[in-house]
Motif scaffolding. Structure first.
Motif, PDB file in Angstrom:
ATOM      1  N   CYS A   1       2.241  -8.932  -0.036  1.00 41.73           N
ATOM      2  CA  CYS A   1       0.790  -9.096   0.153  1.00 41.73           C
ATOM      3  C   CYS A   1       0.457 -10.576   0.341  1.00 41.73           C
ATOM      4  O   CYS A   1       1.214 -11.449  -0.073  1.00 41.73           O
ATOM      5  CB  CYS A   1       0.038  -8.538  -1.053  1.00 41.73           C
ATOM      6  SG  CYS A   1      -0.016  -6.737  -1.077  1.00 41.73           S
TER       7      CYS A   1
ATOM      8  N   LYS B   1       6.268   0.638   0.226  1.00 38.42           N
ATOM      9  CA  LYS B   1       6.396  -0.808   0.011  1.00 38.42           C
ATOM     10  C   LYS B   1       6.493  -1.485   1.370  1.00 38.42           C
ATOM     11  O   LYS B   1       6.986  -0.889   2.330  1.00 38.42           O
ATOM     12  CB  LYS B   1       7.568  -1.161  -0.896  1.00 38.42           C
ATOM     13  CG  LYS B   1       8.920  -1.159  -0.265  1.00 38.42           C
ATOM     14  CD  LYS B   1       9.977  -1.639  -1.250  1.00 38.42           C
ATOM     15  CE  LYS B   1      11.007  -2.438  -0.576  1.00 38.42           C
ATOM     16  NZ  LYS B   1      11.352  -3.694  -0.766  1.00 38.42           N
ATOM     17  N   LEU B   2       5.998  -2.708   1.437  1.00 37.91           N
ATOM     18  CA  LEU B   2       6.116  -3.464   2.682  1.00 37.91           C
ATOM     19  C   LEU B   2       7.582  -3.820   2.886  1.00 37.91           C
ATOM     20  O   LEU B   2       8.301  -4.090   1.919  1.00 37.91           O
ATOM     21  CB  LEU B   2       5.262  -4.731   2.617  1.00 37.91           C
ATOM     22  CG  LEU B   2       3.753  -4.508   2.542  1.00 37.91           C
ATOM     23  CD1 LEU B   2       3.027  -5.820   2.287  1.00 37.91           C
ATOM     24  CD2 LEU B   2       3.231  -3.865   3.819  1.00 37.91           C
TER      25      LEU B   2
ATOM     26  N   LEU C   1       1.687   2.713  -2.194  1.00 40.76           N
ATOM     27  CA  LEU C   1       2.461   1.522  -2.549  1.00 40.76           C
ATOM     28  C   LEU C   1       2.811   1.525  -4.027  1.00 40.76           C
ATOM     29  O   LEU C   1       2.003   1.906  -4.873  1.00 40.76           O
ATOM     30  CB  LEU C   1       1.675   0.247  -2.243  1.00 40.76           C
ATOM     31  CG  LEU C   1       1.561  -0.171  -0.787  1.00 40.76           C
ATOM     32  CD1 LEU C   1       0.618  -1.355  -0.654  1.00 40.76           C
ATOM     33  CD2 LEU C   1       2.910  -0.514  -0.212  1.00 40.76           C
ATOM     34  N   THR C   2       4.015   1.060  -4.336  1.00 43.43           N
ATOM     35  CA  THR C   2       4.443   0.905  -5.721  1.00 43.43           C
ATOM     36  C   THR C   2       4.499  -0.563  -6.131  1.00 43.43           C
ATOM     37  O   THR C   2       4.654  -0.866  -7.307  1.00 43.43           O
ATOM     38  CB  THR C   2       5.829   1.538  -5.928  1.00 43.43           C
ATOM     39  OG1 THR C   2       6.754   0.916  -5.038  1.00 43.43           O
ATOM     40  CG2 THR C   2       5.782   3.042  -5.668  1.00 43.43           C
ATOM     41  N   THR C   3       4.389  -1.464  -5.170  1.00 41.78           N
ATOM     42  CA  THR C   3       4.442  -2.894  -5.434  1.00 41.78           C
ATOM     43  C   THR C   3       3.587  -3.640  -4.407  1.00 41.78           C
ATOM     44  O   THR C   3       3.366  -3.145  -3.309  1.00 41.78           O
ATOM     45  CB  THR C   3       5.894  -3.426  -5.382  1.00 41.78           C
ATOM     46  OG1 THR C   3       5.883  -4.837  -5.601  1.00 41.78           O
ATOM     47  CG2 THR C   3       6.558  -3.123  -4.052  1.00 41.78           C
ATOM     48  N   MET C   4       3.130  -4.825  -4.791  1.00 46.73           N
ATOM     49  CA  MET C   4       2.358  -5.654  -3.863  1.00 46.73           C
ATOM     50  C   MET C   4       3.204  -6.773  -3.260  1.00 46.73           C
ATOM     51  O   MET C   4       2.672  -7.717  -2.691  1.00 46.73           O
ATOM     52  CB  MET C   4       1.126  -6.225  -4.567  1.00 46.73           C
ATOM     53  CG  MET C   4       0.033  -5.197  -4.753  1.00 46.73           C
ATOM     54  SD  MET C   4      -1.541  -5.922  -5.240  1.00 46.73           S
ATOM     55  CE  MET C   4      -1.426  -5.775  -7.007  1.00 46.73           C
TER      56      MET C   4
ATOM     57  N   ALA D   1      -6.731  -2.529  -2.247  1.00 43.89           N
ATOM     58  CA  ALA D   1      -5.436  -1.958  -2.618  1.00 43.89           C
ATOM     59  C   ALA D   1      -5.648  -0.725  -3.495  1.00 43.89           C
ATOM     60  O   ALA D   1      -4.884  -0.462  -4.407  1.00 43.89           O
ATOM     61  CB  ALA D   1      -4.598  -2.997  -3.347  1.00 43.89           C
TER      62      ALA D   1
ATOM     63  N   ILE E   1      -4.727  -2.191   2.202  1.00 49.72           N
ATOM     64  CA  ILE E   1      -3.517  -1.393   1.986  1.00 49.72           C
ATOM     65  C   ILE E   1      -3.846  -0.181   1.110  1.00 49.72           C
ATOM     66  O   ILE E   1      -2.992   0.332   0.393  1.00 49.72           O
ATOM     67  CB  ILE E   1      -2.382  -2.225   1.358  1.00 49.72           C
ATOM     68  CG1 ILE E   1      -2.878  -2.945   0.108  1.00 49.72           C
ATOM     69  CG2 ILE E   1      -1.770  -3.162   2.377  1.00 49.72           C
ATOM     70  CD1 ILE E   1      -1.803  -3.595  -0.728  1.00 49.72           C
TER      71      ILE E   1
ATOM     72  N   CYS F   1      -1.889   4.021   0.529  1.00 50.68           N
ATOM     73  CA  CYS F   1      -0.564   3.900   1.150  1.00 50.68           C
ATOM     74  C   CYS F   1       0.567   4.420   0.273  1.00 50.68           C
ATOM     75  O   CYS F   1       1.704   4.483   0.719  1.00 50.68           O
ATOM     76  CB  CYS F   1      -0.264   2.437   1.483  1.00 50.68           C
ATOM     77  SG  CYS F   1      -1.092   1.845   2.947  1.00 50.68           S
TER      78      CYS F   1
ATOM     79  N   ASN G   1      -3.207   3.714  -4.729  1.00 49.70           N
ATOM     80  CA  ASN G   1      -1.773   3.559  -4.528  1.00 49.70           C
ATOM     81  C   ASN G   1      -1.069   4.001  -5.807  1.00 49.70           C
ATOM     82  O   ASN G   1      -1.688   4.626  -6.662  1.00 49.70           O
ATOM     83  CB  ASN G   1      -1.431   2.103  -4.188  1.00 49.70           C
ATOM     84  CG  ASN G   1      -1.760   1.763  -2.750  1.00 49.70           C
ATOM     85  OD1 ASN G   1      -1.180   2.319  -1.837  1.00 49.70           O
ATOM     86  ND2 ASN G   1      -2.699   0.848  -2.544  1.00 49.70           N
TER      87      ASN G   1
ATOM     88  N   LEU H   1       0.517   1.650  -7.843  1.00 51.78           N
ATOM     89  CA  LEU H   1       0.834   0.337  -8.395  1.00 51.78           C
ATOM     90  C   LEU H   1       0.852   0.396  -9.917  1.00 51.78           C
ATOM     91  O   LEU H   1       0.030   1.081 -10.532  1.00 51.78           O
ATOM     92  CB  LEU H   1      -0.199  -0.694  -7.929  1.00 51.78           C
ATOM     93  CG  LEU H   1      -0.283  -0.874  -6.414  1.00 51.78           C
ATOM     94  CD1 LEU H   1      -1.524  -1.673  -6.044  1.00 51.78           C
ATOM     95  CD2 LEU H   1       0.975  -1.552  -5.900  1.00 51.78           C
TER      96      LEU H   1
END
Length: 148
Positions: free
Chosen positions: A93, A66-67, A87-90, A103, A82, A85, A106, A108
């Protein structure tokens, strides 16, 4: 002798131009700058509200998950990538991407916090969740092709 209005104008200009914490290498703006530098992101502007405008934001394969909470992109020109990565959430962004938004690959589970406008192509696909074009168009105005 200075007028009160002149002194007030000088104080306002000082407040706008000086970042006392930043000059000491601390504060939110400096933390944001340090993270962007660590991610090798160049050609960006940190706005007064601490959102980030940039040209090419390339975070692919950074294993970010996550960012950071203090990273909030605003407008990105050319490309925001992204992909790959985990990632589990944006969250964080950009709100608008003038070029392409990538994206893909990931972890997500929703389109929450995805850009509201992508003028180029929109890439999103994950192994566990299938996003469809209709759902994407309900949350984002896409000018190019959707790859889901």
């Amino acid at each position: 002798m200075k007028l009160v209005s002149e002194s007030l104008n000088e104080l306002q200009n000082f407040n706008k131009q000086q970042d006392a914490l930043g000059s000491l290498g601390i504060g939110k703006r400096e933390i944001i700058k340090k993270w962007l530098d660590e991610m090798n992101i160049q050609d960006y502007t940190i706005n007064d509200d601490l959102t980030i405008d940039g040209t090419l934001i390339y975070l692919q394969n950074k294993n970010i998950i996550k960012l950071p909470d203090y990273i909030k992109f605003n407008v990105v020109k050319v490309r925001f990538d992204i992909g790959y990565c985990n990632l589990t959430t944006m969250i964080g962004c950009p709100r608008r991407v003038i070029g392409n938004f990538l994206a893909d690959h990931n972890n997500l589970t929703s389109l929450d916090h995805c850009p509201i406008i992508v003028k180029g192509d929109f890439f999103i696909n994950d192994n566990d969740v299938e996003f469809n074009k209709h759902d994407i168009l309900n949350v984002c105005k896409v000018g190019g092709t959707i790859y889901a």
